[in-house]
Scaffold this motif. Structure first.
Motif, mmCIF file in Angstrom:
data_model
loop_
_atom_site.group_PDB
_atom_site.id
_atom_site.type_symbol
_atom_site.label_atom_id
_atom_site.label_comp_id
_atom_site.label_asym_id
_atom_site.label_seq_id
_atom_site.Cartn_x
_atom_site.Cartn_y
_atom_site.Cartn_z
ATOM 1 N N MET A 1 7.531 44.238 16.994
ATOM 2 C CA MET A 1 8.608 43.578 17.705
ATOM 3 C C MET A 1 9.877 44.395 17.459
ATOM 4 S SD MET A 1 9.703 39.587 17.548
ATOM 5 C CE MET A 1 8.888 39.493 15.996
ATOM 6 N N LEU A 2 10.703 44.488 18.490
ATOM 7 C CA LEU A 2 11.933 45.270 18.431
ATOM 8 C C LEU A 2 13.142 44.352 18.378
ATOM 9 C CD1 LEU A 2 13.299 48.086 18.651
ATOM 10 C CD2 LEU A 2 13.218 47.802 21.138
ATOM 11 N N SER A 3 14.102 44.701 17.524
ATOM 12 C CA SER A 3 15.402 44.035 17.478
ATOM 13 C C SER A 3 16.443 45.090 17.817
ATOM 14 C CB SER A 3 15.667 43.465 16.082
ATOM 15 O OG SER A 3 16.974 42.921 16.012
ATOM 16 N N LEU A 4 17.271 44.797 18.819
ATOM 17 C CA LEU A 4 18.289 45.734 19.273
ATOM 18 C C LEU A 4 19.624 44.991 19.351
ATOM 19 C CD1 LEU A 4 17.999 48.363 22.019
ATOM 20 C CD2 LEU A 4 19.897 46.768 22.103
ATOM 21 N N THR A 5 20.636 45.539 18.689
ATOM 22 C CA THR A 5 21.972 44.959 18.718
ATOM 23 C C THR A 5 22.910 45.979 19.343
ATOM 24 O OG1 THR A 5 21.538 43.671 16.716
ATOM 25 C CG2 THR A 5 23.856 43.982 17.324
ATOM 26 N N TYR A 6 23.711 45.520 20.317
ATOM 27 C CA TYR A 6 24.665 46.410 20.966
ATOM 28 C C TYR A 6 26.037 45.755 21.022
ATOM 29 C CZ TYR A 6 24.575 43.608 25.217
ATOM 30 O OH TYR A 6 24.689 42.568 26.114
ATOM 31 N N LEU A 7 27.042 46.585 21.207
ATOM 32 C CA LEU A 7 28.412 46.155 21.442
ATOM 33 C C LEU A 7 28.839 46.664 22.803
ATOM 34 C CD1 LEU A 7 30.002 47.202 18.020
ATOM 35 C CD2 LEU A 7 29.253 44.918 18.688
ATOM 36 N N SER A 8 29.693 45.913 23.473
ATOM 37 C CA SER A 8 30.275 46.381 24.729
ATOM 38 C C SER A 8 31.580 45.647 24.974
ATOM 39 C CB SER A 8 29.319 46.155 25.912
ATOM 40 O OG SER A 8 29.221 44.781 26.229
ATOM 41 N N SER A 9 32.328 46.163 25.925
ATOM 42 C CA SER A 9 33.547 45.501 26.379
ATOM 43 C C SER A 9 33.350 45.126 27.832
ATOM 44 C CB SER A 9 34.749 46.435 26.254
ATOM 45 O OG SER A 9 34.982 46.754 24.905
ATOM 46 N N SER A 10 34.010 44.063 28.235
ATOM 47 C CA SER A 10 33.885 43.644 29.628
ATOM 48 C C SER A 10 34.812 44.493 30.490
ATOM 49 C CB SER A 10 34.205 42.158 29.779
ATOM 50 O OG SER A 10 35.504 41.872 29.312
ATOM 51 N N ALA A 11 34.359 44.785 31.696
ATOM 52 C CA ALA A 11 35.157 45.569 32.634
ATOM 53 C C ALA A 11 36.312 44.754 33.201
ATOM 54 C CB ALA A 11 34.268 46.099 33.760
ATOM 55 N N ARG A 12 36.206 43.437 33.112
ATOM 56 C CA ARG A 12 37.256 42.529 33.579
ATOM 57 C C ARG A 12 37.172 41.260 32.752
ATOM 58 N NH1 ARG A 12 34.747 38.462 35.536
ATOM 59 N NH2 ARG A 12 32.795 38.610 36.647
ATOM 60 N N PRO A 13 38.214 40.457 32.747
ATOM 61 C CA PRO A 13 38.148 39.206 31.968
ATOM 62 C C PRO A 13 37.069 38.263 32.488
ATOM 63 C CG PRO A 13 40.408 39.704 32.638
ATOM 64 C CD PRO A 13 39.513 40.658 33.373
ATOM 65 N N TRP A 14 36.450 37.533 31.583
ATOM 66 C CA TRP A 14 35.435 36.541 31.922
ATOM 67 C C TRP A 14 36.026 35.164 31.707
ATOM 68 C CZ3 TRP A 14 29.883 37.423 32.520
ATOM 69 C CH2 TRP A 14 29.566 38.772 32.640
ATOM 70 N N ASP A 15 35.894 34.315 32.704
ATOM 71 C CA ASP A 15 36.337 32.936 32.516
ATOM 72 C C ASP A 15 35.111 32.083 32.188
ATOM 73 O OD1 ASP A 15 35.049 32.162 34.938
ATOM 74 O OD2 ASP A 15 36.872 32.465 36.093
ATOM 75 N N PRO A 16 35.315 30.834 31.802
ATOM 76 C CA PRO A 16 34.171 29.990 31.416
ATOM 77 C C PRO A 16 33.095 29.894 32.495
ATOM 78 C CG PRO A 16 36.195 28.977 30.679
ATOM 79 C CD PRO A 16 36.598 30.164 31.521
ATOM 80 N N ALA A 17 33.469 29.847 33.762
ATOM 81 C CA ALA A 17 32.468 29.767 34.835
ATOM 82 C C ALA A 17 31.628 31.045 34.901
ATOM 83 C CB ALA A 17 33.142 29.501 36.180
ATOM 84 N N ASP A 18 32.264 32.209 34.708
ATOM 85 C CA ASP A 18 31.530 33.483 34.689
ATOM 86 C C ASP A 18 30.508 33.490 33.553
ATOM 87 O OD1 ASP A 18 33.078 34.626 36.774
ATOM 88 O OD2 ASP A 18 34.554 35.394 35.330
ATOM 89 N N LEU A 19 30.946 33.069 32.369
ATOM 90 C CA LEU A 19 30.060 33.055 31.212
ATOM 91 C C LEU A 19 28.909 32.070 31.401
ATOM 92 C CD1 LEU A 19 32.730 33.266 28.398
ATOM 93 C CD2 LEU A 19 31.021 35.008 28.946
#
Length: 138
Positions: A1-19
């Protein structure tokens, strides 16, 4: 089994509906692929651990890494594991006040407190990255 952890930034702000939309789609896809994990979002930044069958993890991360909603995607941890760190975890989101949230099944105020995720046993490598993310945004 593989475990992969990544980091990223959003290209634009996310509001609660987007999330909420993202999480609804992701939950269904991850469950169908046999994936578990954890996703944290704070102030335009993501840290996510995906764990499960290696082909499913690679395929899912491949889609994420080319998704134009993310920028600066990079893997911080990739390891073979025998036991899932986030067994049985499914993603969910709801914007509610603190008292209401505390009564929801599976709720954690992990980003606001110093408590562990409560997974039991020793902290996994993936949990370390989630803790570092949490501590950086607090």
């Amino acid at each position: 089994m593989l475990s992969l952890t990544y980091l990223s930034s959003s290209a634009r702000p996310w509001d609660p509906a987007d999330l909420e939309s993202l999480l609804r789609r992701s939950r269904a896809a991850n469950e169908a692929a046999g994936l578990t994990g954890a996703l944290l979002y704070w102030d335009g930044n993501f840290v996510q651990t995906l764990e499960g069958p290696a082909p499913a993890v690679r395929q899912t991360f491949g889609r994420i890494s080319v998704d134009p909603r993310h920028r600066g995607v990079f893997i911080v941890l990739r390891e073979e594991v025998e036991v899932r760190a986030f067994e049985g975890w499914s993603m969910g989101f709801r914007e509610v006040d603190g008292d209401t949230a505390a009564g929801l099944p599976g709720f954690t105020d992990y980003l606001r407190t110093g408590r562990r995720l409560g997974l039991g046993g020793d902290e996994s490598n993936a949990e370390v990255f989630h803790r570092v993310f949490r501590d950086a945004v607090r």
